[in-house]
Design an enzyme around this catalytic site. Structure first.
Site, short mmCIF file in Angstrom:
data_model
loop_
_atom_site.label_atom_id
_atom_site.label_comp_id
_atom_site.label_asym_id
_atom_site.label_seq_id
_atom_site.Cartn_x
_atom_site.Cartn_y
_atom_site.Cartn_z
CD GLN A 177 8.15 -21.67 65.50
OE1 GLN A 177 8.58 -20.76 66.20
NE2 GLN A 177 6.96 -22.21 65.70
CB SER A 227 2.21 -18.79 59.95
OG SER A 227 0.96 -18.70 60.60
CB CYS A 244 0.19 -30.30 66.03
SG CYS A 244 0.76 -28.70 65.51
C1 LIG Z 1 3.01 -23.17 63.53
C2 LIG Z 1 3.78 -23.84 62.46
C3 LIG Z 1 3.16 -24.27 61.27
C4 LIG Z 1 1.68 -24.12 61.04
O1 LIG Z 1 1.30 -22.79 60.87
P1 LIG Z 1 -0.26 -22.40 60.99
O2 LIG Z 1 -0.28 -20.96 60.61
O3 LIG Z 1 -0.63 -22.63 62.42
O4 LIG Z 1 -1.00 -23.26 60.05
C5 LIG Z 1 3.94 -24.86 60.30
N1 LIG Z 1 5.27 -25.03 60.48
C6 LIG Z 1 5.90 -24.64 61.61
C7 LIG Z 1 7.37 -24.85 61.73
C8 LIG Z 1 5.17 -24.04 62.64
O5 LIG Z 1 5.80 -23.67 63.74
#
Ligand SMILES: *Cc1c(COP(=O)(O)O)cnc(C)c1O
Length: 382
Positions: free
Chosen positions: A178, A198, A324
Site C-alpha cells: 500500500q 505490487s 479478500c
Molecule cells: C493488495 C495487497 C497485497 C496482495 O497483493 P497482490 O498483488 O494482490 O497479490 C498484500 N498486502 C497488502 C497490504 C495489500 O494491500
C-alpha cells in the site's frame, strides 16, 4: 450514471501513460527477453530500465529488485525464504493487522514448528516499538511488519522497527504494497532487508510486483526454472506488465508530493463531512501517520456489507474492508485488533482514492452516504 470508483486499495485502474508504455510489448516487441537475438535483447533492455526506475523509488540498487507476480507472491517468498535460511531459529514476530498474504504464510509455518508472536496494536492500529523489542528472542529469525495498512491506512513506525531489527541482527521484511508509490520509502535509511510491492496498487497492471532483497541475503527460490531474476525466480518475464510497472513507478514518484497533499485534503474533507453528517460515525483512519488515500469509517449498528451495496446502487464503488475478506461474516481482524467492539467493526466502510479521484467525487459521496448510513443504522436498531 457516471460511477465513482473509491476502492483503489483493492486495485487501481491502469494509467493511460502506463497502457501506452506497455502496448509495444504486447504487439511488436513480444520476443523472449532471454533470447540472444536483437528482438529479445531489446525486451531485456526495457525490463532492466523498469528495474532501475523501481529501484530509484525506494532508494536501492537495481540488482536488489526481483520481479514477481505481485504482493502475495512477494510476501510468501520473503517469509518462506527467511524461514528456510533461519537454521535453528524458529521464532517470527509480526503484527495482528497484517494482510492475509502474510498471516496465512505464517500460519503455514506454525504447522512446520515455527512460533509466531503477533504484536498488539493500539486504538489507531499502531504497533509499539518497545513491545516489539521486548518480543525479540535469541531464536528470532524474522520480523515482518507491514509498512501501511490496507484497511485503515495506518503507517507503522518502520524507521524504529528497522533500527531495532538491525540492533538485534534480525532480518526485517515489510509488506509495503500500500505504501509503494504513495509514501516516501527509503530501504537503506529505514534498515529494511526485504520489501514487497505490487503494481496494481499504483496504477500498473495486475500480475506484476516485486520484492526488494538487500544485497547479501541469498533468499532460496520460491519458483524454480530458468535463469530469470538472477536465477532466483524462474519463468519468462511478463515484460509488458513490468515495463508498465516501471512507468507507473516513475509517475508515482514524480507526483507523490503533490498527490499526497491533494488526496489528504480530499480525505479530510470526506472524514470531517461524514463525522458532521452522521451521528456516532467512528473514524478508523489515523489523522497522522496514515496513507493519504484511505478513509475508513464505522457506522455502529449498520452492516458494512449493506452500506457497500447501497452505495453501489447509487453508483459509488467502495468496500467494507479488504477485498479478500468480503463475503466473510467475521468482522475485520484489523478493526478487532484495534479494539473496536463487534457492532462498530461490522459497520466499517473503506473509501480509497487514487490520481483519478476528484473533489467532485468526494462531494457526491458526501451527498449520498449520510442518508444511507442513517437509514441502515436506524433499521438495524429497530
Ligand atoms: C493488495 C495487497 C497485497 C496482495 O497483493 P497482490 O498483488 O494482490 O497479490 C498484500 N498486502 C497488502 C497490504 C495489500 O494491500
Amino acid at each position: 450514471m457516471e460511477r465513482i470508483y473509491a476502492d483503489n486499495a483493492a486495485t487501481t485502474r491502469i494509467s493511460d501513460e502506463v497502457l501506452a508504455a506497455m502496448t509495444p510489448f504486447l504487439k511488436e516487441n513480444f520476443a523472449n527477453p532471454s533470447s540472444y537475438h536483437s528482438a529479445g535483447r531489446e525486451v531485456r533492455a526495457a525490463i532492466e530500465i523498469a528495474r532501475k526506475k523501481i529501484a530509484s523509488v525506494i532508494s536501492c540498487e537495481a540488482d536488489e529488485i526481483y520481479f514477481t507476480s505481485g504482493g502475495s507472491e512477494s510476501d510468501s517468498w520473503a517469509i518462506m525464504g527467511a524461514a528456510r535460511l533461519s537454521g535453528a531459529k524458529k521464532h517470527i514476530i509480526t503484527s495482528k493487522t497484517e494482510h492475509h498474504a502474510v498471516l496465512n504464510t505464517l500460519k503455514s509455518l506454525e504447522k512446520d514448528g515455527f512460533e509466531i508472536t503477533y504484536l498488539d496494536v493500539d486504538r489507531m492500529g499502531f504497533v509499539s516499538p518497545e513491545a516489539l523489542e521486548k518480543a525479540i528472542r535469541r531464536d528470532t529469525a524474522l520480523i515482518t511488519v507491514m509498512f501501511a495498512n490496507n484497511e485503515t491506512g495506518a503507517v507503522q513506525p518502520t524507521d524504529e522497527i528497522g533500527r531495532i531489527a538491525k540492533k538485534h541482527g534480525v532480518i526485517f521484511h515489510t509488506d509495503a504494497v500500500q505504501a509503494f508509490g504513495h509514501l516516501p520509502v527509503n530501504v537503506k535509511g529505514s534498515n529494511i532487508d526485504m520489501l514487497s510491492f505490487s503494481g496494481h496498487k499504483f496504477n500498473a497492471p495486475k500480475g506484476a510486483g516485486g520484492l526488494y532483497v538487500k544485497r547479501g541475503i541469498v533468499l532460496p527460490n520460491l519458483i524454480y526454472g530458468g535463469n530469470q531474476e538472477n536465477g532466483r525466480r524462474g519463468g519468462t518475464e511478463n515484460a509488458a506488465a513490468i515495463v508498465g510497472m516501471g512507468t507507473a513507478a516513475e509517475i508515482a514518484a514524480k507526483e507523490m508530493e503533490t498527490e499526497s497533499v491533494r488526496l489528504k485534503k480530499l480525505r479530510e474533507k470526506l472524514l470531517c463531512g461524514l463525522s458532521a453528517g452522521i451521528d456516532g460515525c467512528v473514524r478508523n483512519t489515523p489523522d497522522k501517520n496514515s496513507l493519504p488515500g484511505i478513509a475508513n469509517v464505522s457506522i455502529p449498528f449498520a452492516e458494512g456489507e449493506a452500506l457497500v451495496l447501497m452505495l453501489d446502487i447509487k453508483g459509488i464503488t467502495a468496500s467494507s474492508g479488504s477485498a479478500c475478506m468480503s463475503g466473510s461474516k467475521k468482522p475485520s481482524h484489523v478493526l478487532t485488533a484495534m479494539g473496536l467492539d463487534e457492532k462498530t467493526a461490522h459497520g466499517a466502510v473503506r473509501f480509497s482514492f487514487d490520481r483519478y479521484t476528484t473533489e467532485k467525487d468526494i462531494d457526491t459521496i458526501l451527498n449520498v452516504f449520510p442518508d444511507i448510513a442513517k437509514k441502515l443504522r436506524d433499521l438495524s436498531r429497530l
